[in-house]
Design a protein around this motif. Structure first.
Motif, PDB file in Angstrom:
ATOM      1  N   MET A  46       0.819  -1.212   0.000  1.00 42.79           N
ATOM      2  CA  MET A  46       0.000   0.000   0.000  1.00 42.79           C
ATOM      3  C   MET A  46       0.854   1.263   0.000  1.00 42.79           C
ATOM      4  O   MET A  46       0.445   2.304  -0.510  1.00 42.79           O
ATOM      5  N   MET A  47       2.066   1.173   0.577  1.00 40.40           N
ATOM      6  CA  MET A  47       2.939   2.340   0.636  1.00 40.40           C
ATOM      7  C   MET A  47       3.826   2.490  -0.598  1.00 40.40           C
ATOM      8  O   MET A  47       4.599   3.437  -0.703  1.00 40.40           O
ATOM      9  N   GLY A  48       3.701   1.542  -1.528  1.00 47.85           N
ATOM     10  CA  GLY A  48       4.485   1.643  -2.758  1.00 47.85           C
ATOM     11  C   GLY A  48       5.910   1.149  -2.617  1.00 47.85           C
ATOM     12  O   GLY A  48       6.773   1.494  -3.433  1.00 47.85           O
ATOM     13  N   VAL A  49       6.178   0.324  -1.612  1.00 46.18           N
ATOM     14  CA  VAL A  49       7.514  -0.256  -1.457  1.00 46.18           C
ATOM     15  C   VAL A  49       7.693  -1.345  -2.514  1.00 46.18           C
ATOM     16  O   VAL A  49       6.850  -2.251  -2.623  1.00 46.18           O
ATOM     17  N   PRO A  50       8.744  -1.294  -3.325  1.00 46.02           N
ATOM     18  CA  PRO A  50       8.958  -2.344  -4.324  1.00 46.02           C
ATOM     19  C   PRO A  50       9.048  -3.721  -3.661  1.00 46.02           C
ATOM     20  O   PRO A  50       9.618  -3.867  -2.575  1.00 46.02           O
ATOM     21  N   ARG A  51       8.475  -4.714  -4.318  1.00 45.54           N
ATOM     22  CA  ARG A  51       8.437  -6.056  -3.731  1.00 45.54           C
ATOM     23  C   ARG A  51       9.835  -6.572  -3.383  1.00 45.54           C
ATOM     24  O   ARG A  51      10.008  -7.310  -2.415  1.00 45.54           O
ATOM     25  N   ALA A  52      10.818  -6.167  -4.159  1.00 41.89           N
ATOM     26  CA  ALA A  52      12.188  -6.614  -3.906  1.00 41.89           C
ATOM     27  C   ALA A  52      12.707  -6.140  -2.552  1.00 41.89           C
ATOM     28  O   ALA A  52      13.673  -6.697  -2.021  1.00 41.89           O
ATOM     29  N   ASP A  53      12.068  -5.105  -1.969  1.00 36.10           N
ATOM     30  CA  ASP A  53      12.516  -4.559  -0.683  1.00 36.10           C
ATOM     31  C   ASP A  53      11.701  -5.064   0.506  1.00 36.10           C
ATOM     32  O   ASP A  53      11.990  -4.695   1.644  1.00 36.10           O
ATOM     33  N   TRP A  54      10.674  -5.873   0.278  1.00 42.32           N
ATOM     34  CA  TRP A  54       9.820  -6.310   1.376  1.00 42.32           C
ATOM     35  C   TRP A  54      10.596  -7.092   2.433  1.00 42.32           C
ATOM     36  O   TRP A  54      10.422  -6.860   3.633  1.00 42.32           O
ATOM     37  N   GLU A  55      11.454  -7.989   1.981  1.00 35.23           N
ATOM     38  CA  GLU A  55      12.199  -8.813   2.952  1.00 35.23           C
ATOM     39  C   GLU A  55      13.182  -7.959   3.748  1.00 35.23           C
ATOM     40  O   GLU A  55      13.404  -8.206   4.940  1.00 35.23           O
TER      41      GLU A  55
ATOM     42  N   GLY B  43       3.222   7.831  -7.495  1.00 36.10           N
ATOM     43  CA  GLY B  43       2.465   6.673  -7.953  1.00 36.10           C
ATOM     44  C   GLY B  43       1.127   6.604  -7.235  1.00 36.10           C
ATOM     45  O   GLY B  43       0.694   7.572  -6.591  1.00 36.10           O
ATOM     46  N   ASP B  44       0.493   5.467  -7.334  1.00 36.87           N
ATOM     47  CA  ASP B  44      -0.793   5.239  -6.672  1.00 36.87           C
ATOM     48  C   ASP B  44      -0.520   4.500  -5.368  1.00 36.87           C
ATOM     49  O   ASP B  44      -0.709   3.286  -5.269  1.00 36.87           O
ATOM     50  N   ASP B  45      -0.055   5.236  -4.369  1.00 37.62           N
ATOM     51  CA  ASP B  45       0.328   4.611  -3.107  1.00 37.62           C
ATOM     52  C   ASP B  45       0.301   5.653  -1.989  1.00 37.62           C
ATOM     53  O   ASP B  45       0.205   6.859  -2.239  1.00 37.62           O
TER      54      ASP B  45
END
Length: 403
Positions: free
Chosen positions: A158-167, A208-210
């Motif tokens: 929801m905050m627009g964090v790229p999936r690669a940074d989730w971990e 973006g949309d976030d």
């Protein structure tokens, strides 16, 4: 175990001892206070002196009166040497009307029932993938491997964090808000803040949309938010979105382990999930306390509160008040009505309340649909925190449901 009034002697009251929450029985102190001293003057320790409210109606009245009981000076007790909360007057949680309503207006649309329904399929997919990994492990920590991941991944999305940074953010959040020494927690939290500083700069250049884009492009009275306001509100949304649901979902699972007949009721009738989620929220009461500062002299019960006094609201106590809840020390997935205060009340009712409820429901639904039971694989470890009421670890194994 609840306080036994027949035992006669009063418990020693020290609500700012972290060990009380990790290894003691805070409910004994809260029950005694509700019965004998519901507006209690707590002496100064490493923390300043404060008033401790433990009854449901008193706490609800303070939540309702944002003009008399201000959030802008901070909403959590801080050791006396730590100074003022840097978020005071700047974040959604630490502002009073009208600023609070204006900040909330920027993000409210993202947390409406309609918006959450729009991302429910994605949440279900996330919940499924998290449970898949836990099943493959056989044994896991329900807190870290299951309950923590679903809300963190969703607030990142929801905050627009790229999936690669989730971990990366998952690891930092566990270091910042789990166990471990204070220095490790502090540096991890600073790393989280640094991450959102970089992300907000990127979103300012290319919105973006976030939610982060909403903050960097938002205007209040025609003026943009300051860089500090943007950063502090990013942190507020990230922590609130990730941590409270984690603690509630994990604490709820421990309640089901300790009350297996309630889990059986739920598996036999998944239609009970909405009331079960409310009971989990009441039972876990994840914010241990919320603080307000009196803006004027006021009377609460037979006690006189001066302007500038700190007033603390002990939510787990309110949610076990037997003048409001029948048999409050019983965990009951069929409990109705269930007017708990776990998500606040009034002006500061939790903006993410719908999101939290759906995340918890989808997690338990995933376990039920897969015909899984959750069994203990070690002793649970509680957080030694006066801020959040919950678990640091819950070793479990996921097994096929017995017939």
């Amino acid at each position: 175990m609840p306080y036994d009034a027949s035992a006669g002697s009063a418990p020693h009251i020290n609500l700012v001892d972290p060990g009380l929450y990790s290894d003691g029985d805070p409910f004994a102190q809260w029950r005694w206070l509700r019965d004998n001293d519901p507006v209690h003057r707590h002496a100064a320790t490493d923390y300043p002196a404060f008033w401790a409210l433990t009854r449901y109606e008193d706490i609800k009245a303070v939540f309702r009166d944002a003009e008399t009981f201000s959030s802008a000076q901070g909403i959590l007790l801080r050791p006396s040497g730590h100074g003022a909360d840097p978020g005071g007057g700047r974040t959604l949680a630490l502002t009073d009307p009208p600023r609070h309503r204006q900040l909330r207006g920027l993000v409210d649309e993202w947390f409406t029932l309609r918006s959450i329904r729009g991302i429910e399929a994605k949440m279900q997919e996330v919940a499924g993938s998290v449970v898949d990994l836990a099943v493959q492990r056989g044994e896991c920590d329900f807190v870290e491997d299951i309950a923590a991941r679903i809300p963190l991944y969703m607030i990142c999305s929801m905050m627009g964090v790229p999936r690669a940074d989730w971990e990366r953010l998952f690891t930092l959040s566990r270091q910042a808000f789990g166990g471990g020494d204070a220095m490790t927690r502090r540096f991890a939290h600073l790393d989280i803040m640094g991450y959102f500083q970089s992300l907000s700069a990127a979103k300012a250049a290319d919105p973006g949309d976030d939610l982060v884009s909403v903050l960097v492009t938002g205007r209040i009275d025609g003026e943009p938010l300051t860089q500090q306001e943007i950063l502090l509100n990013c942190d507020n949304l990230f922590v609130g979105g990730a941590e409270n649901t984690r603690i509630a979902a994990a604490g709820g699972m421990l309640a089901f382990i300790e009350h297996p007949q309630q889990w059986r009721l739920l598996t036999e009738d998944p239609g009970l999930l909405p009331t079960a989620v409310e009971e989990v929220l009441r039972w876990t009461s994840t914010p241990t306390h919320i603080m307000r500062t009196a803006t004027r002299p006021v009377q609460i019960g037979d006690r006189h509160i001066d302007a500038g006094d700190l007033v603390t609201l002990w939510l787990p106590s309110a949610n076990r008040d037997d003048t409001v809840f029948d048999d409050p020390d019983r965990f009951d997935v069929r409990r109705q009505p269930n007017r708990h205060l776990s998500l606040g009340f009034g002006e500061h009712f939790c903006v993410g309340s719908v999101l939290a409820r759906v995340e918890i429901r989808l997690l338990y639904q995933e376990l039920i649909d897969r015909s899984l039971d959750v069994e203990p694989a070690g002793d649970p470890v509680r957080l030694d925190s006066i801020v959040v009421n919950g678990l640091e670890r819950l070793p479990v194994k996921l097994v096929p449901r017995s017939v």
